[in-house]
Design a protein around this motif. Structure first.
Motif, PDB file in Angstrom:
ATOM      1  N   GLU A   1       0.777  -1.241   0.000  1.00 50.38           N
ATOM      2  CA  GLU A   1       0.000   0.000   0.000  1.00 50.38           C
ATOM      3  C   GLU A   1       0.812   1.296   0.000  1.00 50.38           C
ATOM      4  OE1 GLU A   1      -2.381  -3.317   1.316  1.00 50.38           O
ATOM      5  OE2 GLU A   1      -0.704  -2.463   2.433  1.00 50.38           O
ATOM      6  N   GLY A   2       2.091   1.242   0.328  1.00 48.26           N
ATOM      7  CA  GLY A   2       2.863   2.445   0.604  1.00 48.26           C
ATOM      8  C   GLY A   2       2.939   3.442  -0.538  1.00 48.26           C
ATOM      9  N   THR A   3       3.117   2.969  -1.758  1.00 47.57           N
ATOM     10  CA  THR A   3       3.222   3.881  -2.899  1.00 47.57           C
ATOM     11  C   THR A   3       1.975   4.737  -3.034  1.00 47.57           C
ATOM     12  OG1 THR A   3       4.757   2.466  -4.132  1.00 47.57           O
ATOM     13  CG2 THR A   3       3.433   4.003  -5.416  1.00 47.57           C
ATOM     14  N   ALA A   4       0.815   4.140  -2.846  1.00 45.20           N
ATOM     15  CA  ALA A   4      -0.439   4.892  -2.963  1.00 45.20           C
ATOM     16  C   ALA A   4      -0.544   5.956  -1.879  1.00 45.20           C
ATOM     17  CB  ALA A   4      -1.631   3.938  -2.879  1.00 45.20           C
ATOM     18  N   LEU A   5      -0.170   5.613  -0.661  1.00 43.77           N
ATOM     19  CA  LEU A   5      -0.232   6.582   0.431  1.00 43.77           C
ATOM     20  C   LEU A   5       0.687   7.764   0.162  1.00 43.77           C
ATOM     21  CD1 LEU A   5      -1.063   7.504   3.271  1.00 43.77           C
ATOM     22  CD2 LEU A   5       0.780   6.067   4.173  1.00 43.77           C
ATOM     23  N   TYR A   6       1.919   7.493  -0.216  1.00 41.02           N
ATOM     24  CA  TYR A   6       2.886   8.568  -0.451  1.00 41.02           C
ATOM     25  C   TYR A   6       2.501   9.419  -1.659  1.00 41.02           C
ATOM     26  CZ  TYR A   6       5.995   6.334   2.969  1.00 41.02           C
ATOM     27  OH  TYR A   6       6.545   5.807   4.113  1.00 41.02           O
ATOM     28  N   THR A   7       1.906   8.802  -2.667  1.00 37.38           N
ATOM     29  CA  THR A   7       1.480   9.550  -3.849  1.00 37.38           C
ATOM     30  C   THR A   7       0.367  10.526  -3.506  1.00 37.38           C
ATOM     31  OG1 THR A   7       2.121   7.788  -5.394  1.00 37.38           O
ATOM     32  CG2 THR A   7       0.436   9.340  -6.134  1.00 37.38           C
ATOM     33  N   ALA A   8      -0.651  10.059  -2.797  1.00 35.52           N
ATOM     34  CA  ALA A   8      -1.776  10.935  -2.432  1.00 35.52           C
ATOM     35  C   ALA A   8      -1.314  12.053  -1.514  1.00 35.52           C
ATOM     36  CB  ALA A   8      -2.884  10.118  -1.769  1.00 35.52           C
ATOM     37  N   ALA A   9      -0.459  11.730  -0.556  1.00 36.14           N
ATOM     38  CA  ALA A   9       0.031  12.749   0.370  1.00 36.14           C
ATOM     39  C   ALA A   9       0.814  13.828  -0.378  1.00 36.14           C
ATOM     40  CB  ALA A   9       0.903  12.108   1.446  1.00 36.14           C
ATOM     41  N   ALA A  10       1.656  13.413  -1.315  1.00 32.57           N
ATOM     42  CA  ALA A  10       2.429  14.380  -2.092  1.00 32.57           C
ATOM     43  C   ALA A  10       1.512  15.271  -2.919  1.00 32.57           C
ATOM     44  CB  ALA A  10       3.424  13.651  -2.994  1.00 32.57           C
ATOM     45  N   ARG A  11       0.513  14.679  -3.532  1.00 36.44           N
ATOM     46  CA  ARG A  11      -0.387  15.436  -4.415  1.00 36.44           C
ATOM     47  C   ARG A  11      -1.198  16.466  -3.648  1.00 36.44           C
ATOM     48  NH1 ARG A  11      -3.033  18.384  -6.572  1.00 36.44           N
ATOM     49  NH2 ARG A  11      -4.313  18.241  -8.451  1.00 36.44           N
ATOM     50  N   TYR A  12      -1.600  16.142  -2.406  1.00 36.78           N
ATOM     51  CA  TYR A  12      -2.513  17.026  -1.682  1.00 36.78           C
ATOM     52  C   TYR A  12      -1.873  17.676  -0.450  1.00 36.78           C
ATOM     53  CZ  TYR A  12      -5.824  15.123  -4.922  1.00 36.78           C
ATOM     54  OH  TYR A  12      -6.461  14.771  -6.095  1.00 36.78           O
ATOM     55  N   GLY A  13      -0.552  17.740  -0.428  1.00 35.81           N
ATOM     56  CA  GLY A  13       0.150  18.532   0.573  1.00 35.81           C
ATOM     57  C   GLY A  13       0.095  18.008   1.983  1.00 35.81           C
TER      58      GLY A  13
END
Length: 239
Positions: free
Chosen positions: A181-193
């Motif tokens: 799951e980690g890639t998805a979590l880090y991607t969303a966090a990066a996109r939405y600050g």
């Protein structure tokens, strides 16, 4: 209200823990949060908000795999304004020095998924927030925990026929453990600050030649007895 979370604005705290299993979210809420209130039951993905050491704290299940995590992490950050997200889950060890119940912090995620390839004109490097990583690592060391930080693999496949050879290829490049799951979590966090960290307890080691594994722990241990990691995640997510 988002498509998959029935909470109203203000029901979810800025800091949230994200276990994969909704039953683990319920366990954390009932045992660690003061006056927890359930804000989500959609698809059985329980979410709760209460107080932890006097501060608002939420916890919510996310399901298994990159697509499920990406849905919830996106809606929590984009629609509900969550700013500190700590995933706590389980992983399989690629590094032979890792032992059962060791805690791994995902500094960055390699992945077999193509979820970001059609969004950006290159290959996105999904990585943890340094503040959360640094805080968790030093809290863990101060508590005498066996805690490791490094590159981890976010897999689309759980069952792989030749797991030892597969693990060895990643380990040769310094990848220490595998999760989903980690890639998805880090991607969303990066996109939405937002700030995010993936924290995992090792529950599988010594991959067998037939794709089986040795040294696993029971489902009960995985769901309810990972107390050190739960407490570390709570203290990391807290302001």
């Amino acid at each position: 209200m988002s498509m998959h979370i029935e909470a109203k604005m203000g029901d979810i705290a800025p800091s949230i823990l994200l276990p994969g299993d909704p039953e683990r979210a319920k366990f954390i809420a009932e045992n660690y949060l003061q006056d927890p209130v359930c804000f989500n039951r959609v698809r059985g993905m329980y979410g709760y908000t209460g107080l932890y050491k006097g501060q608002p704290m939420s916890v919510m299940g996310t399901g298994m795999g990159i697509p499920s995590m990406l849905i919830y992490a996106t809606e929590l950050t984009r629609d509900y304004g969550c700013k500190r997200l700590v995933r706590l889950g389980t992983a399989g060890a690629f590094d032979p020095d890792l032992k059962l119940m060791d805690i791994v912090l995902s500094q960055a995620t390699s992945t077999t998924s193509a979820i970001n390839d059609y969004i950006l004109p290159g290959h996105f490097a999904a990585c943890a927030d340094f503040e959360l990583l640094d805080k968790a690592y030093h809290l863990g060391r101060d508590r005498g925990l066996r805690i490791f930080a490094g590159n981890t693999l976010c897999n689309d496949h759980l069952y792989i026929d030749d797991k030892p050879a597969y693990a060895a290829k990643w380990a040769a490049y310094g990848v220490i453990a595998s999760e989903m799951e980690g890639t998805a979590l880090y991607t969303a966090a990066a996109r939405y600050g937002a700030k995010a960290l993936t924290m995992m307890s090792i529950v599988v080691t010594n991959f067998g030649g037939d794709g089986s594994h040795e040294g696993g722990v029971s489902a009960e241990d995985k769901e309810k007895n990972l107390i050190d990691m739960i407490e570390l995640a709570l203290d990391t997510a807290a302001q």
